[in-house]
Scaffold this motif. Structure first.
Motif, PDB file in Angstrom:
ATOM      1  N   GLU A  72      35.387  44.893  28.617  1.00 55.85           N
ATOM      2  CA  GLU A  72      35.530  45.319  29.063  1.00 55.85           C
ATOM      3  C   GLU A  72      36.709  45.415  28.992  1.00 55.85           C
ATOM      4  O   GLU A  72      38.060  45.571  29.579  1.00 55.85           O
ATOM      5  N   GLN A  75      41.395  44.524  27.756  1.00 56.52           N
ATOM      6  CA  GLN A  75      41.045  42.824  27.841  1.00 56.52           C
ATOM      7  C   GLN A  75      42.002  41.898  27.202  1.00 56.52           C
ATOM      8  O   GLN A  75      41.767  42.596  26.525  1.00 56.52           O
ATOM      9  N   GLY A 123      37.938  35.928  29.233  1.00 56.60           N
ATOM     10  CA  GLY A 123      38.487  37.263  28.422  1.00 56.60           C
ATOM     11  C   GLY A 123      38.682  37.880  29.831  1.00 56.60           C
ATOM     12  O   GLY A 123      37.787  37.631  31.198  1.00 56.60           O
ATOM     13  N   HIS A 124      39.518  38.221  30.927  1.00 60.65           N
ATOM     14  CA  HIS A 124      40.026  39.440  31.824  1.00 60.65           C
ATOM     15  C   HIS A 124      41.185  40.534  31.652  1.00 60.65           C
ATOM     16  O   HIS A 124      40.841  40.812  30.881  1.00 60.65           O
ATOM     17  N   PRO A 125      40.731  40.926  32.340  1.00 64.82           N
ATOM     18  CA  PRO A 125      41.319  42.947  32.706  1.00 64.82           C
ATOM     19  C   PRO A 125      42.755  42.478  32.641  1.00 64.82           C
ATOM     20  O   PRO A 125      43.984  41.768  32.845  1.00 64.82           O
ATOM     21  N   ALA A 304      34.576  38.860  36.323  1.00 63.74           N
ATOM     22  CA  ALA A 304      35.803  38.985  37.008  1.00 63.74           C
ATOM     23  C   ALA A 304      36.524  37.544  37.132  1.00 63.74           C
ATOM     24  O   ALA A 304      37.871  37.251  36.825  1.00 63.74           O
TER      25      ALA A 304
END
Length: 310
Positions: A72, A75, A123-125, A304
């Motif tokens: 997303e 990321q 994975g993260h924003p 998330a």
């Protein structure tokens, strides 16, 4: 067509950092295309080095230590030495990939703690750090390609800034990471060193006493400091890592339970099976069947808000 190792090979592939002059610059940066096909490898593998990925486009998912997270963009993904990861159904990935050995962190050795916190997520924003990180990576790429005078110092300083900005995406504010404060506390410092040793390939096969000797403290003092910093005993953290390593091998290889038990230095397969069931609530065979061909544990929600790892 590029050919990759079988995804259920007898042992997990181990990738080492291959750069032109590793003794001078144990570091590389590029796009998914310039780094090459292994930057988006679809088979479970682990590294001897750190990897920071800033994904700006594409689709698919990233699987890190059995946790699957959809791509997303924008990321961030951080992979530390010993972790097992792969890209699942990834298409059109764009962005930057940064690879480096621990030696390259020496001027800011406490950055390793921030990287381990970031690697607790598949994975993260990137949040409000996305634009600054993208600009910084573009500048680092230019320094790496052009090799202007002082480029090594610029890249080391820029990597420290990159890690600091990445740490801010976890909710840390100010110009200093939590790792900087931890470095001033003996208990946290020792626990961090223990964590680095524990996460090395084969690290969980060692007894508690070995870690105490390696870190230069008595066994009793080691127990006290680790419990003070983490709220857990060294033994429980070793068992956690043993379980994770067993899961990695069950999900990512075709090794038999007997082979995995032997590799983990369990006295016999039956004891390993009892240990694994006690820690996970299922047998090794049940876990392998649940993980299936996608090499991840579907019980673990990839959201998330997935919590940081240890």
């Amino acid at each position: 067509m590029d050919r990759f190792p079988d995804t259920r090979c007898s042992e997990l592939p181990l990738h080492r950092l291959e750069v032109p002059l590793p003794h001078l610059l144990p570091f590389a940066i590029g796009t998914f295309d310039t780094i090459g096909p292994l930057s988006r490898a679809a088979f479970p593998h682990r590294h001897t080095f750190y990897e920071i990925v800033h994904v700006t486009g594409g689709s698919g998912a990233h699987v890190l230590d059995l946790v699957r997270r959809p791509v997303e963009p924008p990321q961030l993904c951080v992979i530390t030495p010993g972790q097992v990861h792969h890209w699942d159904g990834a298409q059109g990935l764009t962005g930057h990939v940064v690879l480096f050995n621990e030696d390259f962190l020496l001027p800011h050795a406490d950055d390793a703690s921030a990287l381990r916190a970031l690697a607790g997520r598949p994975g993260h924003p990137a949040g409000d750090q996305a634009a600054p990180i993208a600009a910084l990576l573009a500048d680092m790429g230019g320094e790496y390609r052009e090799l202007r005078p002082g480029y090594r110092n610029v890249l080391r300083a820029s990597l420290h800034i990159l890690i600091t900005r990445a740490a801010r995406t976890l909710g840390r504010t100010g110009g200093t990471t939590d790792a900087s404060a931890a470095a001033r506390d003996r208990a946290s410092e020792l626990a961090a060193a223990f964590g680095r040793l524990l996460c090395e390939p084969g690290g969980a096969r060692r007894p508690v006493g070995w870690y105490a000797r390696e870190l230069g403290v008595s066994a009793g003092h080691f127990q006290t400091l680790v419990r003070r910093a983490t709220g857990r005993t060294p033994g429980s953290l070793i068992r956690q890592q043993q379980t994770l390593e067993a899961k990695r091998l069950l999900a990512g290889t075709d090794m038999t339970v007997r082979q995995i038990a032997h590799l983990g230095r369990f006295s016999d397969p039956a004891y390993f099976c009892r240990f694994f069931r006690r820690e996970t609530g299922m047998s090794p065979g049940e876990f392998r069947g649940r993980a299936g061909p996608n090499h991840h544990d579907p019980r673990i929600e990839s959201i998330a808000g997935h919590p940081d790892g240890p």
